[in-house]
Design an enzyme around this catalytic site. Structure first.
Site, PDB file in Angstrom:
ATOM      1  CG  ASP A 161      -1.763   1.203   1.375  1.00 61.53           C
ATOM      2  OD1 ASP A 161      -2.639   1.392   0.513  1.00 61.53           O
ATOM      3  OD2 ASP A 161      -1.559   1.971   2.326  1.00 61.53           O
ATOM      4  CD  GLU A 191      -2.204   2.230  -3.364  1.00 62.58           C
ATOM      5  OE1 GLU A 191      -3.372   2.569  -3.601  1.00 62.58           O
ATOM      6  OE2 GLU A 191      -1.723   2.214  -2.216  1.00 62.58           O
TER       7      GLU A 191
END
Length: 703
Positions: free
Chosen positions: A342, A378
C-alpha cells in the site's frame, strides 16, 4: 518467578518449548518493564535489565503460549525533542505474533490530556488497550508447497476476508467473516471455477478501528491502519485470539494452496495506527518515537506522506529491520506467496523525494526469501511527486493506474483515448520496457476496493458517500464513470441492457489485455455499493458480497473470459510485441497489427483523430517470440479483437491477408457473450455489424 538473561535476537516473544525469550528495541528508554497480564486484571512486572545494542531482553522459564503481555517504557516525555515515553501506557510489542482484544477508546490510551495537549497523561491504559500474546510457532504444514504460479498464468482476485465470506449461504454462521471461511470448500470452489490463481487479501495485519470512526458508529473496515506487522488480525478468527488466529490463518493458507491458489497480502508498511501528535500511544510512539517515525523540523509533529498522520522512518535501520523481518516471517512461517504494498512510494522516501534506489528496495533485492515472492507496488502516495507508475525497480510489478483510467475513458466515450488504449492493451511498454521489465510488470485492473465497483462504474456519474458521515466530501470525485443515462437504480430495460454490456466490455477488455489481470471481489456478480466509492468504514451489507442464489450471466461470462485467457498464450505473452514479423517463427505476418473498422491498417492520422473510438487488433498466434519452459516454440490460435466504443453501430470488415476463416468466440452485445465454439463463422473481407459500445473476438485455429 525466574528471570534469565535471555538473548537479544530474535526480537519479540519466542517460545522454545520450555519458556519464552522476550526482546524489544528502544534507544529512547531509561528502563523497560515486561508486564505479564493475568485474566483477573492484575499484572506481573519484570524489568528487562540486560541490554545489547539498545535491545532489552530476558528469558522467562515456564511462560507458555497464550500468555498476554505488554511493555511499560520509562524514559523522557519531551515532545519538543520528539520523545514520548510514558510508563503509564501499556505498549504492544512491535514484534507481537498475535494480539488479544481491542482498543476501548478514551483518554487513557493517549499520552496527553484532551483539554491540555501539552500536559503528560498518567492514566493507566492497560484496561483499555490491546495486549501482545505469546504464540506456539509449531504447526503441521503436511506436504504444503507454494504454488509458485508464474505471472503469465496468474489471475488475481482482490478480496476482503469478511466481505467475501460474511454472507455466503453455504458457510456456517460461526465461520462467516473469518479465515476459516476463506478455507471453506464453497469459497474455494467458487475461486477455482472462476479460474483464479491468486487471492489478494486486503489487510490482515492487526489493525485498529479509529477513535473518530468508533465515535461515529463506524469502523475501519478496510484495515489500512496497522499496529501489528506480525500478527493476523484477531477479529477475523473464529477460534479465539490467544494465538488461535495464527493457527486459523495457517490452516486457510494450507487449504488454498491445496487448491493451487496463492495467497498475497495487502500490506501497510508506510504508517501505523498511532496517527499524528494528537494520536494514541499504543506501541512505537511510546517505545522509541524518533527511531520509528519521520518527524518534522519541529519534532513535536510528524511528516505525513500517507494522509494518515504519520509515516515510518524509512532511513532508520530499525524500521527497515522491522519491515524485512515481518516480510520474511509471513513467507517462511505463514507461507504466503507475495505482497501488495500500500502507498509503496512512501517506502521509497528516505528524505523527501521518492528515490527508487532507496535502502528498502536494496534490501528487498538482495534478500534470498523476500526477493523470490510476488512483489506488487501501489505506486503512489499523497506526497509531492508521489505518482510513480512505471518507476519501480525491475523486480517489482505495479498496480497500473493508467491502465484503469484509459480503459474507463475508452468505454465511456472520451475523445483521443484510442492511442493510449493501444499501449495499455499491449502491456504498457511505455512504462515498463525501458527498465528491462516486461508486460507482466503491469497489474491490470478496472476496479479495486478503492472506488466504484464494476456495477457502480456503469450506474453512477457521481459518488454517493453520505453514509460515511463526511457530507460526501471523502472519496475520489473524478471517477471516469458513466451511468448510461440514469443515476443509480432504474427499471429502464434499455439502460439495464447497456449497463450489462458495458460490464461485459470491461471484463473482456481486462482478460484480453497483456499483463496480469486483477478482479475485484464480487464484480463477477455485479456487486453494488450503491454509489459509495470509499466504503472504507462500512462494515455492513453495503460492503459485503451478496452471493446470488444461482450463477448469473455475468458470472458465466467472466468465467469464460478468464478461461479463454488461460487457454491461449497469445493473450498472456511474456514479452512485448515487436510490431513486425518475428525471426524464427516461420510466419510472414507481423506478431500484431492494427486496423480501422474498414479493414485498412491504421495510420498516424487514424490514431490522432479525436473521434476515433473503434479499431481491430490482430494477434498472431504463429509469431510468439518467447519459448516454452523447455525451449520449445510456442504456437497458438490467432485472434481478431474488434472494439466499438462509439455510441453508434459500426460495420467492421474482417481484414484480408490475415486469415481466410474465422469464428466468433466473444460478442459482448449478447447477454451470454457467446460460448466458445458456437459463434458464427466469417471469412476475410466479410462485414460484421457491431452494436454501439460492444466488443467482438474472432478466433482462427493455429496452422
Amino acid at each position: 518467578m525466574q528471570v534469565w538473561p535471555g538473548e537479544a535476537y530474535p526480537l519479540g516473544a519466542t517460545y522454545d518449548g520450555a519458556g519464552t525469550n522476550f526482546a524489544v528495541f528502544t534507544e529512547a528508554a531509561d528502563r523497560v518493564e515486561l508486564c505479564l497480564l493475568h485474566d483477573d486484571g492484575s499484572e506481573t512486572a519484570v524489568e528487562l535489565r540486560e541490554s545489547d545494542a539498545f535491545v532489552r531482553h530476558a528469558y522467562l522459564p515456564g511462560v507458555m503460549p497464550g500468555q498476554r503481555y505488554g511493555f511499560r517504557v520509562h524514559g523522557p516525555y519531551d515532545p519538543g525533542r520528539g520523545l514520548r515515553c510514558n510508563s503509564a501506557k501499556l505498549l504492544l510489542d512491535p514484534y507481537a505474533k498475535a494480539v488479544s482484544g481491542s482498543v476501548r477508546w478514551g483518554e487513557e490510551v493517549y499520552g496527553y490530556h484532551f483539554g491540555a495537549p501539552e500536559r503528560r497523561n498518567d492514566l493507566d491504559s492497560a484496561p483499555h488497550t490491546m495486549t501482545s500474546v505469546v504464540i506456539n510457532p509449531y504447526f503441521d504444514w503436511g506436504d504444503d508447497r507454494p504454488p509458485r504460479t508464474e505471472y503469465h498464468h496468474t489471475v488475481i482476485y482482490e478480496a476482503h476476508v469478511k466481505g467475501l465470506t460474511m454472507r455466503h449461504p453455504d458457510l456456517p454462521e460461526e465461520l462467516r467473516g473469518t479465515y476459516a471461511g476463506l478455507a471453506h470448500p464453497a469459497v474455494i470452489e467458487h475461486l477455482t471455477k472462476l479460474g483464479v490463481t491468486a487471492l489478494e487479501l486486503m489487510p490482515v495485519h492487526q489493525f485498529v478501528n479509529d477513535h473518530r470512526l468508533a465515535d461515529m458508529g463506524l469502523s475501519n473496515y478496510w484495515g489500512y491502519n496497522t499496529i501489528g506487522f506480525f500478527a493476523p488480525h484477531n477479529a477475523y478468527a473464529s477460534w479465539g485470539d490467544r494465538g488461535q488466529q495464527v493457527l486459523e490463518f495457517k490452516s486457510a493458507v494450507r487449504a488454498l494452496h491445496e487448491a493451487g491458489i496463492e495467497v498475497i497480502l495487502d500490506v501497510v508498511y508506510n504508517h501505523t495506527a498511532e496517527g499524528n501528535h494528537l494520536g494514541p500511544t499504543l506501541s512505537f510512539k511510546g517505545i522509541d518515537n524518533p527511531s520509528y517515525y519521520r518527524l518534522a523540523d519541529d519534532p513535536r509533529y510528524y511528516m505525513d506522506t500517507t494522509g494518515t498522520g504519520n509515516s515510518l522512518l524509512m532511513r532508520s535501520p530499525h524500521v527497515l529491520q522491522l519491515i524485512m523481518d515481518s516480510l520474511r516471517y509471513w513467507v517462511t512461517e505463514m507461507h504466503v506467496d507475495g505482497f501488495r504494498f500500500d502507498l509503496a512510494a512512501t517506502l521509497a522516501r528516505q528524505f523527501h523525494e521518492v528515490d527508487r534506489l532507496s535502502s528498502f528496495f536494496d534490501l528487498v533485492q538482495q534478500d534470498p526469501v523476500v526477493s523470490q515472492v510476488k512483489l506488487i507496488a501501489e505506486p503512489w502516495d499523497v506526497g509531492e511527486g508521489g505518482y510513480q507508475v512505471g518507476n519501480f525497480p525491475p523486480l517489482w510489478t505495479e498496480w497500473n493506474g493508467k491502465y484503469r483510467d484509459t480503459v474507463r475513458d475508452l468505454w465511456r466515450g472520451e475523445p483521443r483515448a484510442l492511442a493510449e488504449f493501444a499501449s495499455r492493451l499491449t502491456g504498457s511498454s511505455d512504462l515498463y520496457q525501458d527498465d528491462g521489465r516486461r508486460p507482466l510488470a503491469s497489474i491490470n485492473f478496472v476496479t479495486c476496493h478503492d472506488g466504484f465497483t464494476l456495477h457502480d462504474l456503469v450506474a453512477y456519474n457521481d459518488k454517493h458517500n453520505e453514509a460515511n458521515g463526511e457530507d460526501n466530501r471523502d472519496g475520489e470525485s473524478h471517477n471516469r464513470s458513466w451511468n448510461c443515462g440514469v443515476e443509480g437504480d432504474t427499471d429502464d430495460p434499455g439502460v439495464l441492457r447497456l449497463r450489462a454490456r458495458q460490464m461485459r466490455n470491461f471484463i473482456a477488455t481486462l482478460m484480453l489485455s497483456q499483463g496480469v489481470p486483477m478482479i475485484s471481489h464480487g464484480d463477477e456478480f455485479a456487486r453494488t455499493q450503491r454509489g459509495n466509492n470509499n466504503a472504507y468504514c462500512q462494515d455492513n451489507e453495503l460492503s459485503w458480497i451478496d452471493w446470488p442464489a444461482d450463477d448469473g450471466e455475468l458470472l458465466e461470462f467472466t468465467r469464460a473470459m478468464v478461461w479463454l485467457r488461460r487457454d491461449h498464450p497469445v493473450l498472456r505473452r511474456r514479452r512485448f510485441f515487436h510490431g513486425r514479423t518475428v525471426e524464427g517463427t516461420h510466419d510472414e505476418l507481423s506478431d500484431i497489427a492494427w486496423f480501422t473498422p474498414e479493414g485498412a491498417e491504421m495510420t498516424q492520422r487514424d490514431w490522432n483523430s479525436a473521434r476515433a473510438s473503434a479499431l481491430t487488433v490482430f494477434l498472431n498466434g504463429n509469431a510468439i517470440s518467447e519459448p516454452g519452459p523447455r525451449g520449445e516454440r510456442v504456437t497458438d490460435d490467432s485472434f481478431l479483437l474488434m472494439f466499438n466504443a462509439s455510441p453508434e453501430p459500426l460495420d467492421f470488415v474482417v481484414p484480408v491477408d490475415h486469415g481466410r476463416q474465422w469464428q466468433v468466440v466473444v460478442d459482448t452485445a449478447r447477454p451470454d457473450g457467446v460460448e466458445p465454439g458456437t459463434g458464427e463463422k466469417v471469412a476475410a473481407g466479410d462485414r460484421l455489424t457491431l452494436p454501439d459500445r460492444s466488443l467482438t473476438v474472432l478466433q482462427r485455429p493455429a496452422e
